[in-house]
Motif scaffolding. Structure first.
Motif, PDB file in Angstrom:
ATOM      1  N   LEU A   1     -25.725   7.069   3.179  1.00  0.00           N
ATOM      2  CA  LEU A   1     -26.027   8.429   2.743  1.00  0.00           C
ATOM      3  C   LEU A   1     -27.371   8.877   3.292  1.00  0.00           C
ATOM      4  O   LEU A   1     -28.252   8.050   3.553  1.00  0.00           O
ATOM      5  CB  LEU A   1     -26.055   8.493   1.206  1.00  0.00           C
ATOM      6  CG  LEU A   1     -24.795   8.047   0.476  1.00  0.00           C
ATOM      7  CD1 LEU A   1     -24.950   8.268  -1.024  1.00  0.00           C
ATOM      8  CD2 LEU A   1     -23.573   8.767   0.978  1.00  0.00           C
TER       9      LEU A   1
ATOM     10  N   LYS B   1     -31.557  12.546   0.785  1.00  0.00           N
ATOM     11  CA  LYS B   1     -31.390  13.384  -0.404  1.00  0.00           C
ATOM     12  C   LYS B   1     -30.258  12.861  -1.295  1.00  0.00           C
ATOM     13  O   LYS B   1     -30.434  12.650  -2.491  1.00  0.00           O
ATOM     14  CB  LYS B   1     -31.116  14.827   0.014  1.00  0.00           C
ATOM     15  CG  LYS B   1     -30.969  15.800  -1.146  1.00  0.00           C
ATOM     16  CD  LYS B   1     -30.798  17.231  -0.643  1.00  0.00           C
ATOM     17  CE  LYS B   1     -30.786  18.226  -1.769  1.00  0.00           C
ATOM     18  NZ  LYS B   1     -29.465  18.515  -2.297  1.00  0.00           N
ATOM     19  N   LYS B   2     -29.083  12.652  -0.702  1.00  0.00           N
ATOM     20  CA  LYS B   2     -27.928  12.161  -1.472  1.00  0.00           C
ATOM     21  C   LYS B   2     -28.183  10.749  -1.995  1.00  0.00           C
ATOM     22  O   LYS B   2     -27.777  10.403  -3.105  1.00  0.00           O
ATOM     23  CB  LYS B   2     -26.647  12.188  -0.634  1.00  0.00           C
ATOM     24  CG  LYS B   2     -26.167  13.582  -0.318  1.00  0.00           C
ATOM     25  CD  LYS B   2     -25.675  14.287  -1.546  1.00  0.00           C
ATOM     26  CE  LYS B   2     -25.188  15.675  -1.209  1.00  0.00           C
ATOM     27  NZ  LYS B   2     -25.062  16.524  -2.363  1.00  0.00           N
TER      28      LYS B   2
ATOM     29  N   GLU C   1     -30.359  11.106  -5.091  1.00  0.00           N
ATOM     30  CA  GLU C   1     -29.594  11.638  -6.225  1.00  0.00           C
ATOM     31  C   GLU C   1     -28.690  10.569  -6.826  1.00  0.00           C
ATOM     32  O   GLU C   1     -28.681  10.354  -8.043  1.00  0.00           O
ATOM     33  CB  GLU C   1     -28.721  12.820  -5.772  1.00  0.00           C
ATOM     34  CG  GLU C   1     -29.475  14.090  -5.467  1.00  0.00           C
ATOM     35  CD  GLU C   1     -28.546  15.179  -4.929  1.00  0.00           C
ATOM     36  OE1 GLU C   1     -27.341  15.176  -5.274  1.00  0.00           O
ATOM     37  OE2 GLU C   1     -29.022  16.022  -4.156  1.00  0.00           O
TER      38      GLU C   1
ATOM     39  N   ILE D   1     -20.606  13.577  -5.121  1.00  0.00           N
ATOM     40  CA  ILE D   1     -21.297  12.910  -4.004  1.00  0.00           C
ATOM     41  C   ILE D   1     -20.309  12.020  -3.251  1.00  0.00           C
ATOM     42  O   ILE D   1     -20.230  12.060  -2.025  1.00  0.00           O
ATOM     43  CB  ILE D   1     -22.506  12.093  -4.507  1.00  0.00           C
ATOM     44  CG1 ILE D   1     -23.623  13.034  -4.995  1.00  0.00           C
ATOM     45  CG2 ILE D   1     -23.034  11.160  -3.407  1.00  0.00           C
ATOM     46  CD1 ILE D   1     -24.758  12.335  -5.745  1.00  0.00           C
TER      47      ILE D   1
END
Length: 145
Positions: free
Chosen positions: A124, A127-128, A131, A63
């Motif tokens: 970010l 989604k990121k 996560e 990431i």
């Protein structure tokens, strides 16, 4: 090409290969992530979580590697909600740790990251953010109130 030049070229190539092999060994070394959480409104942090699972550490590294960082010196409204860094499990390896600072956005749907020492900033996507936050804290970003 003279014999002397050829020997110099071979020696140089050998040194470069040794250097690359040494660097790749460090890159493949097992790491852990140490996460600290801010306590109160001040710039005080306490140990929160240590992530030792290789797969989780690799996900976080991916990431971070995929982020398109902005070169910016930022001044946030409050100290970071969390700070984290990577540490090698092998105490023989000496490497300067990069300290990541993480803020939860006001809408609690994204995270913002800063690397002060490098004047880097990124927000970010949802989604990121989700996560990364879940790996670092064990909680879902969407569940925050």
């Amino acid at each position: 090409m003279s014999l002397k030049n050829l020997k110099n070229l071979i020696t140089s190539m050998g040194l470069i290969l040794i250097f690359i092999a040494g660097c790749s060994d460090v890159r493949n070394e097992e790491q852990k992530i140490e996460v600290q959480m801010r306590i109160g409104d001040e710039n005080n942090y306490e140990d929160f979580k240590e992530i030792t699972d290789h797969e989780q550490v690799q996900k976080v590294q991916k990431i971070l590697d995929d982020i398109d960082w902005e070169n910016a010196k930022v001044d946030m409204a409050h100290p970071a909600d969390y700070i984290f860094d990577f540490q090698f499990n092998n105490p023989e390896i000496e490497a300067k740790a990069v300290l990541y600072k993480l803020w939860i956005s006001p809408n609690k749907d994204k995270v913002e990251l800063v690397i002060d020492a490098q004047s880097k900033y990124s927000q970010l996507d949802k989604k990121k953010s989700g996560e990364l936050f879940e790996i670092l804290t064990g909680e879902k970003l969407a569940d925050l109130k």
